[in-house]
Design an enzyme around this catalytic site. Sequence first.
Site, PDB file in Angstrom:
ATOM      1  N   CYS A 154       0.832  -1.212   0.000  1.00 52.20           N
ATOM      2  CA  CYS A 154       0.000   0.000   0.000  1.00 52.20           C
ATOM      3  C   CYS A 154       0.864   1.258   0.000  1.00 52.20           C
ATOM      4  O   CYS A 154       1.994   1.250   0.490  1.00 52.20           O
ATOM      5  CB  CYS A 154      -0.860   0.034   1.246  1.00 52.20           C
ATOM      6  N   ARG A 185       4.829   0.858  -6.050  1.00 53.80           N
ATOM      7  CA  ARG A 185       4.825  -0.053  -4.908  1.00 53.80           C
ATOM      8  C   ARG A 185       3.929  -1.271  -5.147  1.00 53.80           C
ATOM      9  O   ARG A 185       4.047  -2.270  -4.456  1.00 53.80           O
ATOM     10  CB  ARG A 185       4.356   0.689  -3.654  1.00 53.80           C
ATOM     11  N   TRP A 243      -2.936  -2.527  -1.620  1.00 54.53           N
ATOM     12  CA  TRP A 243      -2.507  -3.848  -2.078  1.00 54.53           C
ATOM     13  C   TRP A 243      -3.200  -4.821  -1.141  1.00 54.53           C
ATOM     14  O   TRP A 243      -2.875  -4.903   0.046  1.00 54.53           O
ATOM     15  CB  TRP A 243      -0.994  -3.956  -1.963  1.00 54.53           C
ATOM     16  N   ASN A 273      -1.213   1.205   5.845  1.00 53.06           N
ATOM     17  CA  ASN A 273      -0.371   0.229   5.147  1.00 53.06           C
ATOM     18  C   ASN A 273       0.100  -0.761   6.200  1.00 53.06           C
ATOM     19  O   ASN A 273       0.694  -0.358   7.196  1.00 53.06           O
ATOM     20  CB  ASN A 273       0.823   0.955   4.506  1.00 53.06           C
ATOM     21  N   GLY A 274      -0.199  -2.039   6.009  1.00 50.16           N
ATOM     22  CA  GLY A 274       0.224  -3.032   6.991  1.00 50.16           C
ATOM     23  C   GLY A 274      -0.898  -3.998   7.304  1.00 50.16           C
ATOM     24  O   GLY A 274      -1.883  -4.075   6.568  1.00 50.16           O
ATOM     25  N   GLU A 310      17.907 -15.475 -11.666  1.00 48.57           N
ATOM     26  CA  GLU A 310      17.449 -14.093 -11.781  1.00 48.57           C
ATOM     27  C   GLU A 310      16.771 -13.855 -13.139  1.00 48.57           C
ATOM     28  O   GLU A 310      15.744 -13.187 -13.229  1.00 48.57           O
ATOM     29  CB  GLU A 310      18.644 -13.149 -11.561  1.00 48.57           C
ATOM     30  N   LYS A 322      12.943 -12.643 -13.591  1.00 51.03           N
ATOM     31  CA  LYS A 322      12.568 -11.436 -14.361  1.00 51.03           C
ATOM     32  C   LYS A 322      11.466 -11.782 -15.349  1.00 51.03           C
ATOM     33  O   LYS A 322      10.496 -11.046 -15.492  1.00 51.03           O
ATOM     34  CB  LYS A 322      13.753 -10.862 -15.156  1.00 51.03           C
ATOM     35  N   GLU A 325       8.011 -12.671 -13.542  1.00 50.51           N
ATOM     36  CA  GLU A 325       7.289 -11.614 -12.822  1.00 50.51           C
ATOM     37  C   GLU A 325       6.708 -10.549 -13.745  1.00 50.51           C
ATOM     38  O   GLU A 325       5.678  -9.964 -13.425  1.00 50.51           O
ATOM     39  CB  GLU A 325       8.133 -11.001 -11.701  1.00 50.51           C
ATOM     40  N   HIS A 365      18.889 -34.146 -14.050  1.00 53.70           N
ATOM     41  CA  HIS A 365      18.259 -34.796 -12.897  1.00 53.70           C
ATOM     42  C   HIS A 365      16.761 -34.485 -12.837  1.00 53.70           C
ATOM     43  O   HIS A 365      16.150 -34.584 -11.787  1.00 53.70           O
ATOM     44  CB  HIS A 365      18.958 -34.364 -11.606  1.00 53.70           C
ATOM     45  N   LYS A 412       6.443  -3.469  -4.858  1.00 53.79           N
ATOM     46  CA  LYS A 412       7.864  -3.129  -4.906  1.00 53.79           C
ATOM     47  C   LYS A 412       8.557  -3.436  -3.589  1.00 53.79           C
ATOM     48  O   LYS A 412       9.648  -3.969  -3.564  1.00 53.79           O
ATOM     49  CB  LYS A 412       8.034  -1.645  -5.266  1.00 53.79           C
TER      50      LYS A 412
HETATM   51  O1  M6R Z   1      13.567  -4.534  -1.439  1.00 54.54           O
HETATM   52  P1  M6R Z   1      14.140  -5.909  -1.388  1.00 54.54           P
HETATM   53  O2  M6R Z   1      15.387  -6.045  -2.157  1.00 54.54           O
HETATM   54  O3  M6R Z   1      14.268  -6.450   0.014  1.00 54.54           O
HETATM   55  O4  M6R Z   1      13.049  -6.814  -2.123  1.00 54.54           O
HETATM   56  C1  M6R Z   1      13.174  -8.197  -2.208  1.00 54.54           C
HETATM   57  C2  M6R Z   1      12.225  -8.759  -3.236  1.00 54.54           C
HETATM   58  O5  M6R Z   1      10.909  -8.484  -2.892  1.00 54.54           O
HETATM   59  C3  M6R Z   1      12.505  -8.202  -4.639  1.00 54.54           C
HETATM   60  O6  M6R Z   1      13.823  -8.412  -5.032  1.00 54.54           O
HETATM   61  C4  M6R Z   1      11.567  -8.857  -5.676  1.00 54.54           C
HETATM   62  O7  M6R Z   1      11.877 -10.201  -5.818  1.00 54.54           O
HETATM   63  C5  M6R Z   1      11.651  -8.113  -7.016  1.00 54.54           C
HETATM   64  N1  M6R Z   1      10.343  -7.924  -7.553  1.00 54.54           N
HETATM   65  C6  M6R Z   1      12.416  -8.833  -8.035  1.00 54.54           C
HETATM   66  O8  M6R Z   1      12.451  -8.189  -9.249  1.00 54.54           O
END
Ligand code: M6R
Length: 615
Positions: free
Chosen positions: A2, A27, A75, A101-102, A488, A492, A495, A511, A610
């Site tokens: 949020c 966010r 959110w 937020n929370g 990674e 990418k 997501e 395997h 975010k």
């Molecule tokens: O702010 P942070 O680096 O702690 O966030 C960790 C993950 O939430 C963040 O890296 C997330 O996986 C990203 N969306 C990846 O692109």
Amino acid sequence: MCGIVGYIGYREAYPIVIKGLKRLEYRGYDSAGVMLYDGEELKLCKTKGKVSDLEKKASKAITTNGTIGIGHTRWATHGVPNDVNSHPHLSNSGDLAIIHNGIIENYAPLKEELIKRGYVFHSDTDTEVLVNLIEEVQKKENLKLGKAVQVALNQVVGAYAIAVFDKKNPNEIVAARLGSPLAIGVGEGEYFIASDASPFIEYTSNAIYLEDGEMANIRLHKAMKIRKIKDDSLVDPYIQELQMNLEQIEKGGYDHFMLKEIYEQPNVIKDTYRGRLHANEGIIQMAGVEDNLEKFLNADRIIIVACGTSWHAGLVAEYIFEEFARISVEVEYASEFRYRNPIINSKDVVIAISQSGETADTMAAIKLAKEHGAFVFGVCNVVGSSISRETHAGAYTHAGPEIGVASTKAFTTQITVLTMIALRLAKAKGTLSNSAFHAYLQELEIIPEKVKEALETNEKAKEIASVFKDAPNCLYLGRGYNFPVALEGALKLKEISYIHAEGYPAAEMKHGPIALIDEQMPVVVIAPKQGHYDKIVSNIQEIKSRSGKIIAVVTKGDTQVRELADYVIEIPETSDALSPLITTIPLQLLSYHIAVMRGCNVDQPRNLAKSVTVE
Ligand code: M6R
């Protein structure tokens, strides 16, 4: 997660709040709302969807040009995303409005109690419980807003950043935080409240970041009071000068923040090592490391805790620390570490990596490590963030604001910081030869040039994206330093394009994942010339014999893999250890173009936030 925005001052609040909500869109959210005070009434407008949907709806509903307002991007946690569950929420009397937020974890028993007292609930949210709890306290004990908020917050369990307005006392907004970030912008005769400083950067560069467990009475024409929620003790407000500027949080001509951030990497990597790396003198100097060098050198092991992309950077660091500094490293998902009774002792050094510096699981892992006496070092991007304050020492990545939900420049700058730490320790321990140490320093200094060269693969990445944009699955393979890069790359892709993707160490393929390979399956193989080149060539042959479609990331001039692969992306030559900084670039571009071609919302992918400030 949020986003919160509030304004109290002399300007028209609505445009400030709306613009602020747009700045917080990164966010991640699913609905939005605003409350404006027109001098008599609270005007409310909420909707499922984007801030632009809210604007359309508000153009009819909000007719006031009032100078007090609060707004929210939600959110969903408790209750589906819909108009009713969106914030702000009003109390039963209609006097109080709240944004939150929370998560209020004990909202169920509180709600039950309030229902017994005659309260009626319109939404499924925990937030509506909180605003009515505040109202109940206010009525029962005849308290002003600030005191009522404080009493109510002492009854709740959970995490929050809130802003509350009471039309009975309209010169004040009360804000509080526990576990979720909250910044207050301090202007001349005006205040701004927001989840981060981006909504108010053009109005003031003075900000106060509330600490966990603090609340603020933000009053017009009166000094702001900050106190501890628990014991009511007053806190001296610490006003910080912001380093961020407006340009940094705008798209600068790119179609998406993600693309802008991918292209920023040569510059931000330089920013990361500026003043720390002196290649010609053979020096690496990072204050947080120098001040605690003995702790690092005496460490039995290093435990890295992080989530998502930051965890992948941690995996790269594991290879680098063990190779350069010969220190044993364990890399843990913060969310698992915090709940599995890990063995931690006072000779452990824990490195917490987080772009946002607000990730709830990473924060909890840090607290656990501190309880066991470990020294905790933070690698964060956001200056002044909760994790940077909670850790004993740390190093910022200096990547500048990362707005795209998919982390790109955070990853490469985290690796840069971690590589510098490993090199510094290697020097102190004598675990790298002098010549190797100097060679790495020289190479790190020119890495931004190589990243620039790697960005030239953009057209190739676009061409490959157009071929594979409709693939339902994709496999990413890498070995050694490039195994985390495979993870990674897959993250990418999934997501932002919603294509199912898996990253694997290339040798593990046989395997299990090899069963997936047929002529429909694109397999991205990271195969630079260094490292386990021959081994990965064999893996590529295995894919080829099963008709998989091979997209290979290779060192410029490579001929062997070129013969086997369907598509090749050429990157400049680098040492094995520094190669993740380069090999990751075309993978970022590939996922970006695939997502764009599939019509996905690249900067705000569905369901994602975010900074993940809830468990
Ligand atoms: O702010 P942070 O680096 O702690 O966030 C960790 C993950 O939430 C963040 O890296 C997330 O996986 C990203 N969306 C990846 O692109």
